[in-house]
Motif scaffolding. Sequence first.
Motif, short mmCIF file in Angstrom:
data_model
loop_
_atom_site.label_atom_id
_atom_site.label_comp_id
_atom_site.label_asym_id
_atom_site.label_seq_id
_atom_site.Cartn_x
_atom_site.Cartn_y
_atom_site.Cartn_z
N HIS A 17 0.79 -1.24 0.00
CA HIS A 17 0.00 0.00 0.00
C HIS A 17 0.81 1.28 0.00
N LEU A 18 1.66 1.49 1.03
CA LEU A 18 2.28 2.81 1.12
C LEU A 18 3.21 3.10 -0.06
N LEU A 19 4.11 2.16 -0.38
CA LEU A 19 5.07 2.47 -1.44
C LEU A 19 4.40 2.61 -2.81
N PRO A 20 3.48 1.68 -3.20
CA PRO A 20 2.78 1.92 -4.47
C PRO A 20 1.95 3.22 -4.44
N ALA A 21 1.45 3.59 -3.24
CA ALA A 21 0.61 4.80 -3.14
C ALA A 21 1.42 6.06 -3.42
N LEU A 22 2.76 5.99 -3.29
CA LEU A 22 3.56 7.17 -3.63
C LEU A 22 3.38 7.52 -5.10
N GLY A 23 3.21 6.51 -5.94
CA GLY A 23 3.01 6.77 -7.36
C GLY A 23 1.55 6.80 -7.74
N LEU B 98 13.61 -0.58 -3.80
CA LEU B 98 12.44 0.23 -3.43
C LEU B 98 12.32 1.44 -4.34
N ALA B 99 13.49 2.00 -4.73
CA ALA B 99 13.47 3.26 -5.48
C ALA B 99 13.17 3.06 -6.96
N VAL B 100 13.55 1.89 -7.51
CA VAL B 100 13.46 1.70 -8.98
C VAL B 100 12.11 2.10 -9.58
N PRO B 101 10.97 1.56 -9.05
CA PRO B 101 9.70 1.89 -9.73
C PRO B 101 9.38 3.38 -9.68
N HIS B 102 9.86 4.07 -8.64
CA HIS B 102 9.53 5.49 -8.52
C HIS B 102 10.42 6.34 -9.42
N LEU B 103 11.66 5.84 -9.67
CA LEU B 103 12.51 6.54 -10.63
C LEU B 103 11.93 6.36 -12.03
N TYR B 104 11.40 5.15 -12.29
CA TYR B 104 10.77 4.89 -13.58
C TYR B 104 9.51 5.74 -13.74
N GLY B 105 8.74 5.86 -12.66
CA GLY B 105 7.57 6.73 -12.67
C GLY B 105 6.28 6.00 -12.94
N ALA B 106 5.25 6.33 -12.17
CA ALA B 106 3.94 5.72 -12.34
C ALA B 106 3.23 6.35 -13.52
N PRO B 107 2.39 5.56 -14.23
CA PRO B 107 1.61 6.14 -15.34
C PRO B 107 0.66 7.21 -14.81
N GLN B 108 0.68 8.38 -15.42
CA GLN B 108 -0.16 9.48 -14.96
C GLN B 108 -1.17 9.86 -16.05
N PRO B 109 -2.32 10.43 -15.63
CA PRO B 109 -3.30 10.87 -16.63
C PRO B 109 -2.81 12.13 -17.32
#
Lengths: 252, 68
Positions: free
Chosen positions: A140-146, A196-207
């Motif tokens: 929850h918390l880490l995915p919620a950052l993106g 932990l950092a990799v997905p956030h450096l890659y970036g979540a898909p945004q609208p």
Amino acid sequence: MIVRTLLAAICAGLIAGIFMTAAQELRLTPLILKAETYEAAPGSGATPAHEHSSRASDTFLQSLAAALDPIPAAYAHDGAEHEEGGTLFGMSRFSGTLIANLVTGAGFGLILGGLGIALGRPPTLRTGLAWGALGWLSVHLLPALGLPPELPGFPAGDLADRQTWWLMTTVLSAIGLGIIALRKEIWAKAAGLGLLAVPHLYGAPQPGDLASPVPAVLGAEFAVAALATTLAFWLVLGTVSGAINDRFVPKT
Amino acid sequence: MSHGAITEVVMAVTNASGVSLSLNDRMIAALLSLFIGAFLVFGAGLAHSSALHDTAHDVRHSFGFPCH
């Protein structure tokens, strides 16, 4: 021993699922119903990002009726995008939520129990809280950052992209946190942090367009409430798993 | 389920299953557990079926599963 551990995981998941349903009905479902009244509200000008109808209403009686209706207004999707609307077996909104919480609880319980067996350290009453906290952080918390928990009606990126990113983030976070928690070497902890950092450096898909007919305050309240509720869910899940393990599963 | 009933179920199951456990057995149990758990979470949280989506709608939003 293993069958007991799995049964313990399922029992703990069902208990946590019941708990989650109560917490949801108190805080989260009212916010979802409120948001759905804004979706596609007449005269809002914005195109609805989401296909629920806006027939749900604010008055208590009407929302009660909506909650008990086998196919609530909120689920009356446009036929164009979905082949069929309606819940499984025509369940009411509440029973659908309860069943889904039980299934999700048992699922997360089994994943927690499975990881415990694989690592040779199933949750105990003493470690249950830590297991639960790590589960909450990684799911929850880490995915919620993106991708913060969002209300119906807010704009969001492509569904499949978001699901892929969410799944990758969850798995990488769980591995990273596991390494940080279990390995003593400093390089291992650094590698865990890196994961932990990799997905956030890659970036979540945004609208592309952030405009929404739903007031932002509701979204903020919902995100905080959802994270708080799921934290409680995971702490209950971990502790109950540990308690049942201690009580019914013999140490080997 | 009452406390006694849970004890009974757990006892019945463990009496049927042996006691000896190899590392192999443990890994099979772990994988089975992870697989079933992932299947349940996927069904409730991520599957695109619209009947599943509508039933679990509020849960998906509450757990922060990507939705819609």
